[in-house]
Motif scaffolding. Structure first.
Motif, PDB file in Angstrom:
ATOM      1  N   LEU A 163      32.137  49.664  39.008  1.00 46.68           N
ATOM      2  CA  LEU A 163      32.978  48.973  38.372  1.00 46.68           C
ATOM      3  C   LEU A 163      32.208  48.474  37.051  1.00 46.68           C
ATOM      4  O   LEU A 163      32.936  48.450  35.918  1.00 46.68           O
ATOM      5  N   LEU A 164      30.972  48.421  36.940  1.00 47.20           N
ATOM      6  CA  LEU A 164      30.312  48.218  35.795  1.00 47.20           C
ATOM      7  C   LEU A 164      30.522  49.226  34.787  1.00 47.20           C
ATOM      8  O   LEU A 164      30.727  48.810  33.526  1.00 47.20           O
ATOM      9  N   CYS A 165      30.448  50.507  35.111  1.00 45.63           N
ATOM     10  CA  CYS A 165      30.931  51.595  34.227  1.00 45.63           C
ATOM     11  C   CYS A 165      32.255  51.410  33.444  1.00 45.63           C
ATOM     12  O   CYS A 165      32.487  51.627  32.337  1.00 45.63           O
ATOM     13  N   LYS A 166      33.173  51.084  34.497  1.00 42.85           N
ATOM     14  CA  LYS A 166      34.655  50.987  33.753  1.00 42.85           C
ATOM     15  C   LYS A 166      34.757  49.872  33.160  1.00 42.85           C
ATOM     16  O   LYS A 166      35.355  49.752  32.101  1.00 42.85           O
ATOM     17  N   LEU A 167      34.222  48.629  33.462  1.00 40.12           N
ATOM     18  CA  LEU A 167      34.078  47.524  32.719  1.00 40.12           C
ATOM     19  C   LEU A 167      33.739  47.498  31.333  1.00 40.12           C
ATOM     20  O   LEU A 167      34.155  46.969  30.250  1.00 40.12           O
ATOM     21  N   PHE A 168      32.461  48.045  31.252  1.00 35.26           N
ATOM     22  CA  PHE A 168      31.662  48.323  29.987  1.00 35.26           C
ATOM     23  C   PHE A 168      31.545  49.715  29.248  1.00 35.26           C
ATOM     24  O   PHE A 168      31.091  49.728  28.391  1.00 35.26           O
ATOM     25  N   ASP A 169      32.463  50.587  29.630  1.00 38.97           N
ATOM     26  CA  ASP A 169      32.571  51.939  29.378  1.00 38.97           C
ATOM     27  C   ASP A 169      31.302  52.399  29.001  1.00 38.97           C
ATOM     28  O   ASP A 169      30.808  53.073  27.956  1.00 38.97           O
ATOM     29  N   LYS A 170      30.535  52.313  30.176  1.00 36.18           N
ATOM     30  CA  LYS A 170      29.236  52.950  29.900  1.00 36.18           C
ATOM     31  C   LYS A 170      28.884  53.860  31.135  1.00 36.18           C
ATOM     32  O   LYS A 170      29.482  54.005  32.229  1.00 36.18           O
ATOM     33  N   PRO A 171      28.161  54.926  31.047  1.00 33.81           N
ATOM     34  CA  PRO A 171      27.876  56.059  31.629  1.00 33.81           C
ATOM     35  C   PRO A 171      26.999  55.500  33.201  1.00 33.81           C
ATOM     36  O   PRO A 171      26.202  54.534  32.988  1.00 33.81           O
ATOM     37  N   MET A 172      27.124  56.077  34.269  1.00 28.85           N
ATOM     38  CA  MET A 172      26.378  55.716  35.549  1.00 28.85           C
ATOM     39  C   MET A 172      24.727  55.627  35.486  1.00 28.85           C
ATOM     40  O   MET A 172      24.374  54.718  35.780  1.00 28.85           O
ATOM     41  N   LYS A 173      24.418  56.515  34.549  1.00 28.89           N
ATOM     42  CA  LYS A 173      22.899  56.386  34.465  1.00 28.89           C
ATOM     43  C   LYS A 173      22.445  55.214  33.778  1.00 28.89           C
ATOM     44  O   LYS A 173      21.152  54.907  33.717  1.00 28.89           O
ATOM     45  N   SER A 174      23.059  54.580  33.012  1.00 32.45           N
ATOM     46  CA  SER A 174      22.895  53.396  32.153  1.00 32.45           C
ATOM     47  C   SER A 174      22.987  51.953  33.084  1.00 32.45           C
ATOM     48  O   SER A 174      22.548  50.997  32.580  1.00 32.45           O
ATOM     49  N   ILE A 175      23.552  52.074  34.364  1.00 31.88           N
ATOM     50  CA  ILE A 175      23.741  50.842  35.241  1.00 31.88           C
ATOM     51  C   ILE A 175      22.689  50.633  35.943  1.00 31.88           C
ATOM     52  O   ILE A 175      21.948  51.508  36.751  1.00 31.88           O
ATOM     53  N   THR A 176      22.394  49.252  36.375  1.00 40.79           N
ATOM     54  CA  THR A 176      21.234  48.682  36.996  1.00 40.79           C
ATOM     55  C   THR A 176      21.878  48.005  37.971  1.00 40.79           C
ATOM     56  O   THR A 176      22.270  46.713  37.384  1.00 40.79           O
ATOM     57  N   VAL A 177      21.887  47.892  39.301  1.00 36.44           N
ATOM     58  CA  VAL A 177      22.603  46.787  40.156  1.00 36.44           C
ATOM     59  C   VAL A 177      21.267  46.439  41.233  1.00 36.44           C
ATOM     60  O   VAL A 177      20.436  47.210  41.634  1.00 36.44           O
ATOM     61  N   SER A 178      20.933  45.196  41.309  1.00 39.74           N
ATOM     62  CA  SER A 178      19.963  44.488  41.960  1.00 39.74           C
ATOM     63  C   SER A 178      20.621  43.598  43.209  1.00 39.74           C
ATOM     64  O   SER A 178      21.292  42.798  42.432  1.00 39.74           O
ATOM     65  N   ILE A 179      20.365  43.611  44.282  1.00 40.34           N
ATOM     66  CA  ILE A 179      20.864  42.547  45.315  1.00 40.34           C
ATOM     67  C   ILE A 179      19.742  41.835  45.774  1.00 40.34           C
ATOM     68  O   ILE A 179      18.801  42.500  46.472  1.00 40.34           O
ATOM     69  N   ASN A 180      19.330  40.602  45.746  1.00 41.57           N
ATOM     70  CA  ASN A 180      18.507  39.788  46.356  1.00 41.57           C
ATOM     71  C   ASN A 180      19.188  39.013  47.391  1.00 41.57           C
ATOM     72  O   ASN A 180      20.046  37.976  47.272  1.00 41.57           O
ATOM     73  N   MET A 234      24.183  49.424  28.634  1.00 44.17           N
ATOM     74  CA  MET A 234      23.202  49.524  29.414  1.00 44.17           C
ATOM     75  C   MET A 234      23.351  48.275  30.453  1.00 44.17           C
ATOM     76  O   MET A 234      22.380  47.106  30.408  1.00 44.17           O
ATOM     77  N   PRO A 235      24.398  47.891  31.188  1.00 46.28           N
ATOM     78  CA  PRO A 235      24.781  46.721  32.003  1.00 46.28           C
ATOM     79  C   PRO A 235      23.832  46.437  33.271  1.00 46.28           C
ATOM     80  O   PRO A 235      23.327  47.640  33.782  1.00 46.28           O
ATOM     81  N   ILE A 236      23.047  45.544  33.202  1.00 46.18           N
ATOM     82  CA  ILE A 236      22.548  45.119  34.547  1.00 46.18           C
ATOM     83  C   ILE A 236      23.183  43.944  35.164  1.00 46.18           C
ATOM     84  O   ILE A 236      23.311  42.801  34.468  1.00 46.18           O
ATOM     85  N   ILE A 237      23.184  44.148  36.441  1.00 49.16           N
ATOM     86  CA  ILE A 237      23.727  42.779  37.278  1.00 49.16           C
ATOM     87  C   ILE A 237      22.539  42.584  38.384  1.00 49.16           C
ATOM     88  O   ILE A 237      22.095  43.553  38.955  1.00 49.16           O
ATOM     89  N   GLN A 238      22.350  41.477  38.511  1.00 45.49           N
ATOM     90  CA  GLN A 238      21.290  40.861  39.333  1.00 45.49           C
ATOM     91  C   GLN A 238      22.059  39.901  40.335  1.00 45.49           C
ATOM     92  O   GLN A 238      22.508  38.800  39.823  1.00 45.49           O
ATOM     93  N   VAL A 239      22.162  40.290  41.647  1.00 44.51           N
ATOM     94  CA  VAL A 239      23.024  39.422  42.390  1.00 44.51           C
ATOM     95  C   VAL A 239      22.188  38.529  43.320  1.00 44.51           C
ATOM     96  O   VAL A 239      21.428  39.338  44.135  1.00 44.51           O
ATOM     97  N   SER A 240      22.189  37.458  43.414  1.00 40.27           N
ATOM     98  CA  SER A 240      21.425  36.478  44.427  1.00 40.27           C
ATOM     99  C   SER A 240      22.462  36.035  45.203  1.00 40.27           C
ATOM    100  O   SER A 240      23.362  35.446  44.990  1.00 40.27           O
ATOM    101  N   THR A 241      21.992  36.305  46.781  1.00 45.76           N
ATOM    102  CA  THR A 241      23.155  35.727  47.893  1.00 45.76           C
ATOM    103  C   THR A 241      22.397  35.155  49.097  1.00 45.76           C
ATOM    104  O   THR A 241      21.258  35.643  49.253  1.00 45.76           O
ATOM    105  N   THR A 242      23.201  34.328  49.609  1.00 45.04           N
ATOM    106  CA  THR A 242      22.563  33.758  51.148  1.00 45.04           C
ATOM    107  C   THR A 242      22.756  34.936  51.996  1.00 45.04           C
ATOM    108  O   THR A 242      22.329  34.906  53.127  1.00 45.04           O
TER     109      THR A 242
END
Length: 123
Positions: A26-43, A1-9
């Motif tokens: 990339l998170l799927c590959k790095l953590f060997d998880k299916p796409m349905k379990s990935i969350t990406v948030s960009i602030n 269940m990888p979750i990445i929160q990116v804060s950027t200028t």
């Protein structure tokens, strides 16, 4: 269940459309998880300070600080690999200098993640 929160200028307009999907893949590959379990948030458009430019000589310098959370699989080796590969993606897609890309890795327990109205540990 990888979750990445990116804060950027960076402004929203500076984030390439494919970036979110590429990050998820990339998170799927790095953590060997299916796409349905990935969350990406960009602030975007965050006010940030970087110690690498304490006098603010480059006030519009792009910066990204990301928090990566996952249930399990957070070892020094996996974090090194994730840092290396995510940094490469951010550098190539967002044109942020390596010294301005930072990651914080947090291992979650299933009791600390809510999903579908219940805790992951209850599923």
């Amino acid at each position: 269940m990888p979750i990445i929160q990116v804060s950027t200028t960076l402004a929203r307009s500076q984030i390439p459309v494919p970036f979110v999907r590429q990050t998820a893949q990339l998170l799927c590959k790095l953590f060997d998880k299916p796409m349905k379990s990935i969350t990406v948030s960009i602030n975007c458009d965050q006010l940030m300070f970087s110690g690498s430019d304490p006098d603010q000589q480059q006030p519009n310098k792009p910066i990204a600080v990301s928090t990566v959370r996952n249930i399990g699989q957070m070892t020094a080796d996996s974090n090194r690999r994730a840092t290396r590969e995510l940094t490469k993606l951010f550098r190539e897609q967002l044109a942020i200098g390596e010294s301005e890309i930072k990651f914080v890795f947090i291992e979650l327990s299933a009791e600390n993640l809510g999903l579908n109205g219940q805790l992951k540990s209850d599923l």
